[in-house]
Design a protein around this motif. Structure first.
Motif, PDB file in Angstrom:
ATOM      1  N   MET A   1      43.555  39.926  39.633  1.00  0.00           N
ATOM      2  CA  MET A   1      42.152  40.021  39.169  1.00  0.00           C
ATOM      3  C   MET A   1      41.194  39.266  38.844  1.00  0.00           C
ATOM      4  N   ALA A   2      40.401  39.133  40.684  1.00  0.00           N
ATOM      5  CA  ALA A   2      39.491  38.103  40.243  1.00  0.00           C
ATOM      6  C   ALA A   2      38.203  37.968  38.898  1.00  0.00           C
ATOM      7  N   ASP A   3      37.585  37.061  38.504  1.00  0.00           N
ATOM      8  CA  ASP A   3      36.466  37.422  37.740  1.00  0.00           C
ATOM      9  C   ASP A   3      35.321  38.014  38.409  1.00  0.00           C
ATOM     10  N   GLU A   4      33.857  38.532  38.089  1.00  0.00           N
ATOM     11  CA  GLU A   4      33.179  39.163  39.001  1.00  0.00           C
ATOM     12  C   GLU A   4      32.575  38.226  39.624  1.00  0.00           C
ATOM     13  N   GLN A   5      32.715  36.899  38.968  1.00  0.00           N
ATOM     14  CA  GLN A   5      31.410  35.949  39.835  1.00  0.00           C
ATOM     15  C   GLN A   5      32.443  35.116  41.012  1.00  0.00           C
ATOM     16  N   ARG A   6      33.748  35.852  40.866  1.00  0.00           N
ATOM     17  CA  ARG A   6      34.663  35.340  41.754  1.00  0.00           C
ATOM     18  C   ARG A   6      34.102  36.382  42.758  1.00  0.00           C
ATOM     19  N   GLN A   7      34.097  37.519  42.702  1.00  0.00           N
ATOM     20  CA  GLN A   7      34.077  38.853  43.342  1.00  0.00           C
ATOM     21  C   GLN A   7      32.975  38.999  43.842  1.00  0.00           C
TER      22      GLN A   7
ATOM     23  N   ILE B   1      23.580  44.094  57.930  1.00  0.00           N
ATOM     24  CA  ILE B   1      23.988  44.782  56.593  1.00  0.00           C
ATOM     25  C   ILE B   1      23.121  44.495  54.841  1.00  0.00           C
ATOM     26  N   THR B   2      23.717  46.266  54.193  1.00  0.00           N
ATOM     27  CA  THR B   2      22.591  46.121  53.293  1.00  0.00           C
ATOM     28  C   THR B   2      23.511  45.961  51.943  1.00  0.00           C
ATOM     29  N   ASP B   3      25.146  45.892  51.889  1.00  0.00           N
ATOM     30  CA  ASP B   3      25.900  45.332  50.638  1.00  0.00           C
ATOM     31  C   ASP B   3      27.455  45.138  51.223  1.00  0.00           C
ATOM     32  N   VAL B   4      27.753  44.398  50.607  1.00  0.00           N
ATOM     33  CA  VAL B   4      29.264  44.291  50.504  1.00  0.00           C
ATOM     34  C   VAL B   4      29.683  44.208  48.923  1.00  0.00           C
ATOM     35  N   ARG B   5      30.930  45.659  48.738  1.00  0.00           N
ATOM     36  CA  ARG B   5      31.584  45.322  48.173  1.00  0.00           C
ATOM     37  C   ARG B   5      33.044  45.070  48.389  1.00  0.00           C
ATOM     38  N   VAL B   6      33.402  44.543  46.854  1.00  0.00           N
ATOM     39  CA  VAL B   6      35.077  43.896  47.382  1.00  0.00           C
ATOM     40  C   VAL B   6      35.568  43.949  45.699  1.00  0.00           C
ATOM     41  N   THR B   7      36.761  44.750  46.203  1.00  0.00           N
ATOM     42  CA  THR B   7      38.384  45.482  44.952  1.00  0.00           C
ATOM     43  C   THR B   7      38.573  44.410  43.820  1.00  0.00           C
ATOM     44  N   GLY B   8      38.653  44.262  43.007  1.00  0.00           N
ATOM     45  CA  GLY B   8      38.482  43.442  41.582  1.00  0.00           C
ATOM     46  C   GLY B   8      40.465  42.588  42.169  1.00  0.00           C
ATOM     47  N   ASP B   9      40.754  42.591  42.999  1.00  0.00           N
ATOM     48  CA  ASP B   9      42.555  42.082  43.903  1.00  0.00           C
ATOM     49  C   ASP B   9      41.457  41.372  44.999  1.00  0.00           C
ATOM     50  N   LEU B  10      40.447  41.233  45.548  1.00  0.00           N
ATOM     51  CA  LEU B  10      39.607  40.746  47.014  1.00  0.00           C
ATOM     52  C   LEU B  10      40.591  40.747  48.069  1.00  0.00           C
TER      53      LEU B  10
ATOM     54  N   GLU C   1      37.126  36.040  61.689  1.00  0.00           N
ATOM     55  CA  GLU C   1      36.249  35.213  60.972  1.00  0.00           C
ATOM     56  C   GLU C   1      36.031  35.386  59.714  1.00  0.00           C
ATOM     57  N   VAL C   2      35.905  36.356  59.615  1.00  0.00           N
ATOM     58  CA  VAL C   2      36.191  36.293  57.693  1.00  0.00           C
ATOM     59  C   VAL C   2      37.433  35.895  57.102  1.00  0.00           C
ATOM     60  N   GLY C   3      38.693  35.862  57.249  1.00  0.00           N
ATOM     61  CA  GLY C   3      39.180  35.183  56.751  1.00  0.00           C
ATOM     62  C   GLY C   3      38.957  33.679  57.272  1.00  0.00           C
ATOM     63  N   ARG C   4      38.807  33.251  58.112  1.00  0.00           N
ATOM     64  CA  ARG C   4      38.694  32.168  58.491  1.00  0.00           C
ATOM     65  C   ARG C   4      37.295  31.253  57.561  1.00  0.00           C
ATOM     66  N   ALA C   5      36.498  32.149  57.224  1.00  0.00           N
ATOM     67  CA  ALA C   5      34.915  31.621  56.719  1.00  0.00           C
ATOM     68  C   ALA C   5      35.202  31.444  55.239  1.00  0.00           C
ATOM     69  N   LEU C   6      36.327  32.528  54.759  1.00  0.00           N
ATOM     70  CA  LEU C   6      36.427  33.083  52.560  1.00  0.00           C
ATOM     71  C   LEU C   6      37.123  31.253  52.997  1.00  0.00           C
ATOM     72  N   GLY C   7      37.830  31.238  53.455  1.00  0.00           N
ATOM     73  CA  GLY C   7      38.953  30.217  53.413  1.00  0.00           C
ATOM     74  C   GLY C   7      40.431  30.590  52.315  1.00  0.00           C
ATOM     75  N   ILE C   8      40.490  32.399  51.591  1.00  0.00           N
ATOM     76  CA  ILE C   8      41.869  32.260  50.878  1.00  0.00           C
ATOM     77  C   ILE C   8      42.692  32.836  51.463  1.00  0.00           C
ATOM     78  N   ARG C   9      43.995  33.017  50.390  1.00  0.00           N
ATOM     79  CA  ARG C   9      45.333  32.851  50.853  1.00  0.00           C
ATOM     80  C   ARG C   9      45.120  34.416  51.565  1.00  0.00           C
ATOM     81  N   LEU C  10      44.862  35.407  51.250  1.00  0.00           N
ATOM     82  CA  LEU C  10      45.067  36.872  51.896  1.00  0.00           C
ATOM     83  C   LEU C  10      43.024  37.325  51.843  1.00  0.00           C
ATOM     84  N   THR C  11      43.456  37.625  53.388  1.00  0.00           N
ATOM     85  CA  THR C  11      42.344  38.200  53.862  1.00  0.00           C
ATOM     86  C   THR C  11      41.895  39.302  53.533  1.00  0.00           C
ATOM     87  N   PRO C  12      40.770  39.843  53.300  1.00  0.00           N
ATOM     88  CA  PRO C  12      41.366  41.652  52.699  1.00  0.00           C
ATOM     89  C   PRO C  12      40.222  42.336  53.542  1.00  0.00           C
TER      90      PRO C  12
END
Length: 157
Positions: free
Chosen positions: A1-7, A36-45, A78-89
């Protein structure tokens, strides 16, 4: 689980990336005037829900939904490339119902304002059913007692 700030940071980055892609790279003719009005990401990203609005008719909204579904792979890469995290949501596009809800609330408030105006107009022309001040006062009780004793000599004794 990622913390809220990282989410929140991941959601903001997805928001920026998708908005730029829709503005510059995706040239689908079915794509309407999208915001685009809002983006919500789950706790596990692992999953992101992207809320959007479309200016125009229901047909424009349906065409935009089809265009976003067909461009989902490009947008995700493109989102995966921009985020640079291991798993792209995974991405899910959801038509935002907030503007419709806000319009219904505005209509209800306008009706309530009109009803308040009508009631205040009726109240301005209204008269009291009895005296303007229906409450007894202490000095009124003394006057009532004196007038009763003057009228009935048996009470004066």
């Amino acid at each position: 689980m990622a913390d809220e700030q990282r989410q929140r940071k991941v959601a903001d980055r997805i928001h920026q990336t998708v908005a730029q892609l829709l503005e510059r790279r995706i040239k689908d003719p079915r794509l309407g005037f999208v915001t685009i009005t809002d983006v919500r990401v789950t706790g596990d990203l692992q999953h992101a829900t992207i809320f959007y609005t479309v200016y125009g008719s229901e047909e424009d909204a349906a065409g935009t939904a089809k265009a976003l579904r067909s461009a989902r792979g490009l947008i995700r890469s493109e989102v995966g490339r921009a985020l640079g995290i291991r798993l792209t949501p995974t991405l899910e596009f959801q038509l935002d119902s907030l503007p419709d809800s806000a319009a219904r609330i505005d209509d209800a408030l306008a009706r309530a304002r009109a009803e308040d105006e009508r009631v205040s107009q009726l109240a301005s022309n209204a008269n009291y059913a009895g005296d303007a001040d229906p409450y007894r006062r202490e000095d009124d009780e003394d006057e009532d007692f004196l007038s009763e004793t003057d009228a009935d000599p048996d009470l004066a004794e």
